[in-house]
Design a protein around this motif. Structure first.
Motif, short mmCIF file in Angstrom:
data_model
loop_
_atom_site.label_atom_id
_atom_site.label_comp_id
_atom_site.label_asym_id
_atom_site.label_seq_id
_atom_site.Cartn_x
_atom_site.Cartn_y
_atom_site.Cartn_z
N PHE A 148 0.85 -1.21 0.00
CA PHE A 148 0.00 0.00 0.00
C PHE A 148 0.88 1.26 0.00
CE2 PHE A 148 -2.56 -3.35 1.98
CZ PHE A 148 -3.72 -3.28 1.22
N PRO A 149 1.71 1.41 -1.06
CA PRO A 149 2.66 2.52 -1.04
C PRO A 149 1.99 3.90 -0.99
CG PRO A 149 2.61 1.43 -3.19
CD PRO A 149 1.83 0.58 -2.26
N ASP A 150 0.80 4.03 -1.57
CA ASP A 150 0.14 5.35 -1.56
C ASP A 150 -0.19 5.79 -0.13
OD1 ASP A 150 0.31 5.56 -4.30
OD2 ASP A 150 -1.68 4.67 -4.65
N ILE A 151 -0.60 4.82 0.68
CA ILE A 151 -0.92 5.13 2.08
C ILE A 151 0.35 5.58 2.81
CG2 ILE A 151 -1.62 4.10 4.30
CD1 ILE A 151 -3.61 2.36 2.77
N VAL A 152 1.44 4.86 2.60
CA VAL A 152 2.70 5.19 3.29
C VAL A 152 3.20 6.55 2.83
CG1 VAL A 152 5.06 4.42 3.77
CG2 VAL A 152 3.24 2.73 3.55
N ARG A 153 3.15 6.78 1.49
CA ARG A 153 3.60 8.09 0.97
C ARG A 153 2.77 9.22 1.56
NH1 ARG A 153 5.29 5.27 -4.05
NH2 ARG A 153 3.09 4.96 -4.54
N ALA A 154 1.43 9.03 1.60
CA ALA A 154 0.55 10.09 2.12
C ALA A 154 0.85 10.36 3.59
CB ALA A 154 -0.92 9.69 1.94
N GLU A 155 1.02 9.31 4.38
CA GLU A 155 1.26 9.47 5.82
C GLU A 155 2.60 10.17 6.09
OE1 GLU A 155 -0.53 8.80 8.55
OE2 GLU A 155 -2.26 8.13 7.40
N LEU A 156 3.61 9.87 5.26
CA LEU A 156 4.96 10.39 5.53
C LEU A 156 5.31 11.59 4.65
CD1 LEU A 156 6.93 7.00 5.96
CD2 LEU A 156 5.86 8.41 7.72
N GLY A 157 4.39 12.01 3.77
CA GLY A 157 4.66 13.17 2.91
C GLY A 157 5.76 12.89 1.90
N ILE A 158 5.73 11.71 1.31
CA ILE A 158 6.77 11.30 0.35
C ILE A 158 6.21 11.44 -1.06
CG2 ILE A 158 8.11 9.29 -0.44
CD1 ILE A 158 8.05 8.29 2.49
N PRO A 159 6.97 12.05 -2.00
CA PRO A 159 6.45 12.24 -3.37
C PRO A 159 6.25 10.92 -4.12
CG PRO A 159 8.74 12.97 -3.22
CD PRO A 159 8.32 12.62 -1.82
N ALA A 160 5.35 10.96 -5.11
CA ALA A 160 5.01 9.76 -5.88
C ALA A 160 6.19 9.24 -6.70
CB ALA A 160 3.82 10.05 -6.79
N THR A 161 7.23 10.06 -6.88
CA THR A 161 8.41 9.63 -7.64
C THR A 161 9.29 8.68 -6.82
OG1 THR A 161 9.43 11.66 -6.88
CG2 THR A 161 8.57 11.64 -9.15
N GLN A 162 9.01 8.57 -5.54
CA GLN A 162 9.73 7.61 -4.69
C GLN A 162 8.92 6.32 -4.64
OE1 GLN A 162 12.67 7.78 -2.82
NE2 GLN A 162 13.15 9.70 -3.87
N LYS A 163 9.54 5.20 -5.02
CA LYS A 163 8.82 3.93 -5.13
C LYS A 163 9.20 3.00 -3.97
CE LYS A 163 6.84 5.28 -8.88
NZ LYS A 163 5.48 5.82 -8.76
N LEU A 164 8.20 2.35 -3.43
CA LEU A 164 8.39 1.52 -2.23
C LEU A 164 8.53 0.04 -2.60
CD1 LEU A 164 8.37 1.13 0.87
CD2 LEU A 164 5.88 1.18 0.77
N LEU A 165 9.58 -0.59 -2.08
CA LEU A 165 9.74 -2.04 -2.32
C LEU A 165 9.24 -2.88 -1.15
CD1 LEU A 165 13.10 -2.16 -4.23
CD2 LEU A 165 11.09 -3.48 -4.84
N PHE A 166 9.68 -2.56 0.05
CA PHE A 166 9.28 -3.35 1.21
C PHE A 166 9.63 -2.59 2.48
CE2 PHE A 166 13.57 -4.90 2.36
CZ PHE A 166 14.25 -4.64 1.18
N GLY A 167 9.30 -3.19 3.60
CA GLY A 167 9.64 -2.57 4.88
C GLY A 167 10.25 -3.60 5.81
N ILE A 168 10.81 -3.12 6.90
CA ILE A 168 11.37 -4.01 7.93
C ILE A 168 10.89 -3.48 9.29
CG2 ILE A 168 13.47 -4.89 9.03
CD1 ILE A 168 14.99 -4.29 6.41
N SER A 169 10.21 -4.34 10.04
CA SER A 169 9.87 -4.00 11.43
C SER A 169 11.04 -4.41 12.30
CB SER A 169 8.62 -4.76 11.87
OG SER A 169 7.51 -4.38 11.08
N PHE A 170 11.33 -3.61 13.32
CA PHE A 170 12.44 -4.01 14.20
C PHE A 170 12.29 -3.47 15.62
CE2 PHE A 170 14.99 -0.09 14.29
CZ PHE A 170 14.56 0.57 13.14
N GLY A 171 12.94 -4.17 16.54
CA GLY A 171 12.89 -3.81 17.96
C GLY A 171 13.37 -5.01 18.75
N TYR A 172 13.02 -5.05 20.02
CA TYR A 172 13.46 -6.18 20.87
C TYR A 172 12.40 -7.27 20.86
CZ TYR A 172 16.97 -2.81 22.17
OH TYR A 172 18.00 -1.89 22.10
N GLU A 173 12.86 -8.51 20.71
CA GLU A 173 11.94 -9.65 20.58
C GLU A 173 11.11 -9.86 21.85
OE1 GLU A 173 13.82 -13.34 19.47
OE2 GLU A 173 11.96 -14.47 19.70
N ASP A 174 9.84 -10.14 21.65
CA ASP A 174 8.99 -10.63 22.74
C ASP A 174 8.92 -12.14 22.57
OD1 ASP A 174 7.07 -11.44 24.50
OD2 ASP A 174 5.60 -9.89 23.97
#
Ligand code: FMN
Length: 228
Positions: A179-205
């Motif tokens: 859902f790159p459009d949602i992420v771009r809208a939330e973060l104010g990123i222009p449509a010329t930036q294309k999203l491939l994937f994400g990584i969640s990170f932190g301390y394991e539960d």
């Protein structure tokens, strides 16, 4: 861990220890460690050293907003609109490996194959970053394509190994690129930036059932061809 405490694992150990973690504690990674990890990840190799990755790291209130928007899209079954096609094209041995990974995960979670609601809720945990306090969305600018995507893969593994060496767990998620459009809208990123994937990170539960899942790898004789 303070920034002055140097990680002491060998490369072999870090590679062995990294695995996809799908349940995190709320505790944030201290800012100096975050900055150190992202500074070191810049040393990932790339074709002609163009460094095409554009990581957007989200935490705190911003993470809450992005998470809520993605979870809402998942819950209302909004059709995916990825920047690159995300159709599954696994067959043969690749399909077997995919099914094996799904069985390991859903088996650990106690979600049956026939439990479609349970499966959907388990999947939507992707959109909630598995409760991680941080996520990084990895973009690259137009018109970059397959060649530069290779560099983003190198970057992502470098980043995840750096995290692992500091006791910080992660999960690469293609699901965060649907859902790159949602992420771009939330973060104010222009449509010329294309999203491939994400990584969640932190301390394991480690109490989260999904984190008991383990997957194996094909033996090298099935995969690697040595030529002389
Ligand atoms: C590019 C990429 C996308 C992935 N997407 C997802 C995802 O959307 N959701 C998820 O739970 N795991 C995802 N994974 C994690 C893989 O399922 C995992 O790496 C694989 O099963 C091997 O397990 P391991 O990471 O624990 O060694 C992804 C991994 C990569 C490299």
């Amino acid at each position: 861990m303070s920034i002055s405490e140097r990680p002491s694992m060998s490369v072999d150990e870090v590679i062995r220890r990294r695995r996809s973690v799908r349940g995190f504690l709320p505790r944030e990674v201290p800012d100096p460690i975050l900055r150190e990890v992202f500074a070191l990840a810049q040393w990932a190799p790339s074709n002609c050293n163009v460094q095409p990755w554009v990581p957007h790291v989200v935490s705190g209130e911003t993470l809450t907003h992005v998470r809520d928007a993605l979870v809402a899209a998942g819950m209302r079954d909004e059709p995916i609109k990825p920047d690159w096609p995300a159709d599954g094209k696994f067959s043969g041995v690749y399909r077997e490996r995919q099914v094996g990974a799904a069985q390991a995960l859903y088996g650990a979670m106690g979600v049956a194959r026939s439990d479609s609601v349970g499966r959907k809720l388990a999947y939507i945990r992707n959109h909630a970053f598995f409760d991680a306090p941080h996520a990084v969305f990895i973009f690259m600018p137009e018109p970059f394509d397959t060649r530069e995507a290779v560099d983003l893969g190198m970057y992502a593994q470098t980043l995840m190994l750096l995290l692992t060496a500091r006791g910080i767990a992660s999960c690469a998620q293609g699901a965060l690129g649907l859902f790159p459009d949602i992420v771009r809208a939330e973060l104010g990123i222009p449509a010329t930036q294309k999203l491939l994937f994400g990584i969640s990170f932190g301390y394991e539960d480690s109490d989260v059932k999904a984190n008991a899942a383990r997957v194996d790898r094909a033996p090298i004789d099935d995969v690697v061809r040595f030529h002389r």
